[in-house]
Design a protein around this motif. Structure first.
Motif, PDB file in Angstrom:
ATOM      1  N   ALA A   1      54.473  47.300 115.713  1.00  0.00           N
ATOM      2  CA  ALA A   1      55.227  46.473 116.660  1.00  0.00           C
ATOM      3  C   ALA A   1      54.335  45.418 117.290  1.00  0.00           C
ATOM      4  O   ALA A   1      54.819  44.416 117.818  1.00  0.00           O
ATOM      5  CB  ALA A   1      55.845  47.360 117.747  1.00  0.00           C
ATOM      6  N   GLU A   2      53.034  45.626 117.230  1.00  0.00           N
ATOM      7  CA  GLU A   2      52.087  44.673 117.805  1.00  0.00           C
ATOM      8  C   GLU A   2      50.841  44.631 116.926  1.00  0.00           C
ATOM      9  O   GLU A   2      49.802  45.198 117.248  1.00  0.00           O
ATOM     10  CB  GLU A   2      51.722  45.072 119.240  1.00  0.00           C
ATOM     11  CG  GLU A   2      50.893  44.034 119.970  1.00  0.00           C
ATOM     12  CD  GLU A   2      50.613  44.432 121.404  1.00  0.00           C
ATOM     13  OE1 GLU A   2      49.781  43.782 122.045  1.00  0.00           O
ATOM     14  OE2 GLU A   2      51.220  45.408 121.881  1.00  0.00           O
ATOM     15  N   VAL A   3      50.949  43.960 115.788  1.00  0.00           N
ATOM     16  CA  VAL A   3      49.854  43.885 114.823  1.00  0.00           C
ATOM     17  C   VAL A   3      48.721  43.046 115.396  1.00  0.00           C
ATOM     18  O   VAL A   3      48.955  41.965 115.939  1.00  0.00           O
ATOM     19  CB  VAL A   3      50.345  43.287 113.485  1.00  0.00           C
ATOM     20  CG1 VAL A   3      49.193  43.130 112.512  1.00  0.00           C
ATOM     21  CG2 VAL A   3      51.434  44.170 112.899  1.00  0.00           C
ATOM     22  N   GLY A   4      47.482  43.550 115.270  1.00  0.00           N
ATOM     23  CA  GLY A   4      46.333  42.854 115.827  1.00  0.00           C
ATOM     24  C   GLY A   4      45.807  41.765 114.913  1.00  0.00           C
ATOM     25  O   GLY A   4      46.309  41.533 113.804  1.00  0.00           O
TER      26      GLY A   4
ATOM     27  N   ASP B   1      33.304  40.615 107.170  1.00  0.00           N
ATOM     28  CA  ASP B   1      33.888  39.773 108.212  1.00  0.00           C
ATOM     29  C   ASP B   1      35.075  38.991 107.646  1.00  0.00           C
ATOM     30  O   ASP B   1      34.977  38.395 106.569  1.00  0.00           O
ATOM     31  CB  ASP B   1      32.853  38.782 108.750  1.00  0.00           C
ATOM     32  CG  ASP B   1      31.760  39.455 109.548  1.00  0.00           C
ATOM     33  OD1 ASP B   1      32.042  40.485 110.182  1.00  0.00           O
ATOM     34  OD2 ASP B   1      30.624  38.950 109.541  1.00  0.00           O
ATOM     35  N   VAL B   2      36.169  38.990 108.384  1.00  0.00           N
ATOM     36  CA  VAL B   2      37.353  38.223 107.983  1.00  0.00           C
ATOM     37  C   VAL B   2      37.981  37.614 109.226  1.00  0.00           C
ATOM     38  O   VAL B   2      37.552  37.857 110.348  1.00  0.00           O
ATOM     39  CB  VAL B   2      38.395  39.114 107.255  1.00  0.00           C
ATOM     40  CG1 VAL B   2      37.856  39.635 105.941  1.00  0.00           C
ATOM     41  CG2 VAL B   2      38.845  40.271 108.162  1.00  0.00           C
ATOM     42  N   ASP B   3      39.009  36.822 109.023  1.00  0.00           N
ATOM     43  CA  ASP B   3      39.820  36.316 110.125  1.00  0.00           C
ATOM     44  C   ASP B   3      41.244  36.143 109.623  1.00  0.00           C
ATOM     45  O   ASP B   3      41.571  36.530 108.493  1.00  0.00           O
ATOM     46  CB  ASP B   3      39.243  35.013 110.685  1.00  0.00           C
ATOM     47  CG  ASP B   3      39.081  33.935 109.628  1.00  0.00           C
ATOM     48  OD1 ASP B   3      39.796  33.975 108.598  1.00  0.00           O
ATOM     49  OD2 ASP B   3      38.227  33.045 109.809  1.00  0.00           O
ATOM     50  N   MET B   4      42.078  35.545 110.443  1.00  0.00           N
ATOM     51  CA  MET B   4      43.480  35.397 110.076  1.00  0.00           C
ATOM     52  C   MET B   4      43.633  34.527 108.833  1.00  0.00           C
ATOM     53  O   MET B   4      44.486  34.780 107.969  1.00  0.00           O
ATOM     54  CB  MET B   4      44.262  34.788 111.246  1.00  0.00           C
ATOM     55  CG  MET B   4      45.766  34.782 111.060  1.00  0.00           C
ATOM     56  SD  MET B   4      46.493  36.441 111.057  1.00  0.00           S
ATOM     57  CE  MET B   4      46.440  36.841 112.813  1.00  0.00           C
ATOM     58  N   THR B   5      42.783  33.501 108.715  1.00  0.00           N
ATOM     59  CA  THR B   5      42.875  32.596 107.566  1.00  0.00           C
ATOM     60  C   THR B   5      42.408  33.264 106.281  1.00  0.00           C
ATOM     61  O   THR B   5      43.095  33.216 105.247  1.00  0.00           O
ATOM     62  CB  THR B   5      42.043  31.325 107.817  1.00  0.00           C
ATOM     63  OG1 THR B   5      42.532  30.654 108.983  1.00  0.00           O
ATOM     64  CG2 THR B   5      42.123  30.382 106.620  1.00  0.00           C
TER      65      THR B   5
ATOM     66  N   ALA C   1      41.748  37.239  97.652  1.00  0.00           N
ATOM     67  CA  ALA C   1      43.046  36.926  97.046  1.00  0.00           C
ATOM     68  C   ALA C   1      43.686  38.220  96.580  1.00  0.00           C
ATOM     69  O   ALA C   1      42.982  39.149  96.155  1.00  0.00           O
ATOM     70  CB  ALA C   1      42.876  35.964  95.872  1.00  0.00           C
ATOM     71  N   PRO C   2      45.005  38.332  96.668  1.00  0.00           N
ATOM     72  CA  PRO C   2      45.676  39.514  96.119  1.00  0.00           C
ATOM     73  C   PRO C   2      45.321  39.685  94.645  1.00  0.00           C
ATOM     74  O   PRO C   2      45.156  38.704  93.919  1.00  0.00           O
ATOM     75  CB  PRO C   2      47.160  39.190  96.305  1.00  0.00           C
ATOM     76  CG  PRO C   2      47.196  38.184  97.414  1.00  0.00           C
ATOM     77  CD  PRO C   2      45.953  37.376  97.271  1.00  0.00           C
TER      78      PRO C   2
ATOM     79  N   THR D   1      42.297  36.296 105.520  1.00  0.00           N
ATOM     80  CA  THR D   1      43.178  37.393 105.088  1.00  0.00           C
ATOM     81  C   THR D   1      44.587  36.890 104.782  1.00  0.00           C
ATOM     82  O   THR D   1      45.542  37.676 104.745  1.00  0.00           O
ATOM     83  CB  THR D   1      43.252  38.492 106.159  1.00  0.00           C
ATOM     84  OG1 THR D   1      43.701  37.916 107.396  1.00  0.00           O
ATOM     85  CG2 THR D   1      41.910  39.163 106.359  1.00  0.00           C
ATOM     86  N   LEU D   2      44.697  35.580 104.600  1.00  0.00           N
ATOM     87  CA  LEU D   2      45.973  34.969 104.203  1.00  0.00           C
ATOM     88  C   LEU D   2      47.082  35.295 105.198  1.00  0.00           C
ATOM     89  O   LEU D   2      48.159  35.769 104.841  1.00  0.00           O
ATOM     90  CB  LEU D   2      46.367  35.431 102.792  1.00  0.00           C
ATOM     91  CG  LEU D   2      45.274  35.309 101.720  1.00  0.00           C
ATOM     92  CD1 LEU D   2      45.740  35.905 100.415  1.00  0.00           C
ATOM     93  CD2 LEU D   2      44.868  33.858 101.557  1.00  0.00           C
ATOM     94  N   GLY D   3      46.770  35.031 106.478  1.00  0.00           N
ATOM     95  CA  GLY D   3      47.769  35.289 107.513  1.00  0.00           C
ATOM     96  C   GLY D   3      47.990  36.761 107.762  1.00  0.00           C
ATOM     97  O   GLY D   3      49.107  37.191 108.033  1.00  0.00           O
ATOM     98  N   ASN D   4      46.911  37.536 107.691  1.00  0.00           N
ATOM     99  CA  ASN D   4      46.964  38.976 107.951  1.00  0.00           C
ATOM    100  C   ASN D   4      47.812  39.712 106.913  1.00  0.00           C
ATOM    101  O   ASN D   4      48.459  40.713 107.214  1.00  0.00           O
ATOM    102  CB  ASN D   4      47.510  39.258 109.349  1.00  0.00           C
ATOM    103  CG  ASN D   4      46.925  40.533 109.943  1.00  0.00           C
ATOM    104  OD1 ASN D   4      46.028  41.140 109.353  1.00  0.00           O
ATOM    105  ND2 ASN D   4      47.401  40.926 111.105  1.00  0.00           N
TER     106      ASN D   4
END
Length: 291
Positions: free
Chosen positions: A191-194, A134-138, A225-226, A140-143
């Motif tokens: 063009a429309e990243v989810g 499970d992840v989210d935008m945060t 983290a990368p 994943t470091l802003g996707n």
């Protein structure tokens, strides 16, 4: 007779009479059409509906489906009208079908569209198991966590003395896929990243078991983290990955092992081990992920 024909001819050539007749014909047509439309909308149709509340990612069987009469006006355009279009398919990842509800096309997907089956479409190293986090935008470091890039997984927790411990739990993890909450590839349309909801990667079985155990713990946090990047440590006590693994094991000693690995590993990976082993035996130059 001739007089009758003449009179009838005069009657139908009279403009006023013709106008009245046309109006009457139009009114009759409108009435018939309206009555037919109302009847069509109000007449009940035998529709397949959920025989019970059905959870997400559930394979539908005949026991899950019953029929009830539903007014046509209550049926949406995407409603599924035949149980043959349901049996053997699955409810989507974010769909719970209430008992008695009509099924809709956007709620139902084929097996190969279920996110849990992402592993069937990907290759990974022999001896590894696919894991879905499970992840989210945060997180994943802003996707910015992309497929085919590498990440490290850090862990934060409190020890028995309430001290916050922090360290690198796993390293060099190759991201295989990033999905949104509907199981679609987040980056399939640039063009429309989810919005990211899950990432998929593969790890050794011992690491897989460790991750599954971590799901039962509310007092730990896994941080992505990368690969090789510097992560703020704040005032945490830095510990080794071995210490973190021991912490998870100590906190989950009461969990049955077969709950965590055997059954789930079999369910998730039994169809893929042979394929992946064959593929990897002929791909010696493929980079091996180290941990």
């Amino acid at each position: 007779m001739n007089n009758f024909v003449i009179s009838l001819k005069r009657f139908f050539t009279n403009k006023n009479v013709v106008t009245i007749l046309l109006v009457l014909v139009i009114l009759v047509v409108l009435y018939v059409g309206y009555s037919s439309s109302i009847k069509k909308q109000t007449n009940p149709i035998n529709m397949p509906v959920a025989a019970r509340t059905i959870e997400p990612q559930t394979e539908l069987t005949s026991e899950d489906i019953t029929y009830k009469q539903v007014a046509n006006s209550m049926i949406g355009e995407t409603a599924i009208r035949n149980s043959g279009a349901l049996i053997g398919r699955y409810t989507n990842v974010n769909v719970t079908v209430p008992e008695g509800s009509i099924f809709y096309q956007e709620w139902i997907v084929d097996q190969d569209k279920i996110p849990g089956n992402w592993i069937e479409q990907l290759n990974y190293e022999a001896g590894e198991l696919g894991y879905y986090m499970d992840v989210d935008m945060t997180s994943t470091l802003g996707n910015s966590v992309l497929p085919n890039t590498y990440i490290d997984i850090y862990m934060k927790a409190k020890d028995e003395n309430g001290v916050v411990i922090f360290g690198k739990l796993m390293k060099n993890i190759k991201v295989l896929v990033v999905h949104d909450d509907s199981g679609r590839n987040v980056f399939s349309n640039m063009a429309e990243v989810g919005n990211p909801s899950k990432i998929g990667f593969a790890v050794r079985q011992d690491m897989y078991t460790l991750l599954k155990k971590s799901e039962y713990l509310n007092d730990i946090e896994l941080i992505l983290a990368p690969r090789g990047s510097t992560v703020p440590t704040n005032d945490y006590v830095i510990v080794t990955s071995a210490t973190l693994r021991d912490y998870i094991d100590a906190q989950t000693t009461t969990i049955e092992e077969d709950v965590i690995d055997d059954k789930e590993i079999d369910d998730n990976n039994s169809n893929n081990d042979k394929t992946n082993n064959n593929q990897n035996s002929t791909t010696n130059d493929k980079q091996t992920t180290t941990r």
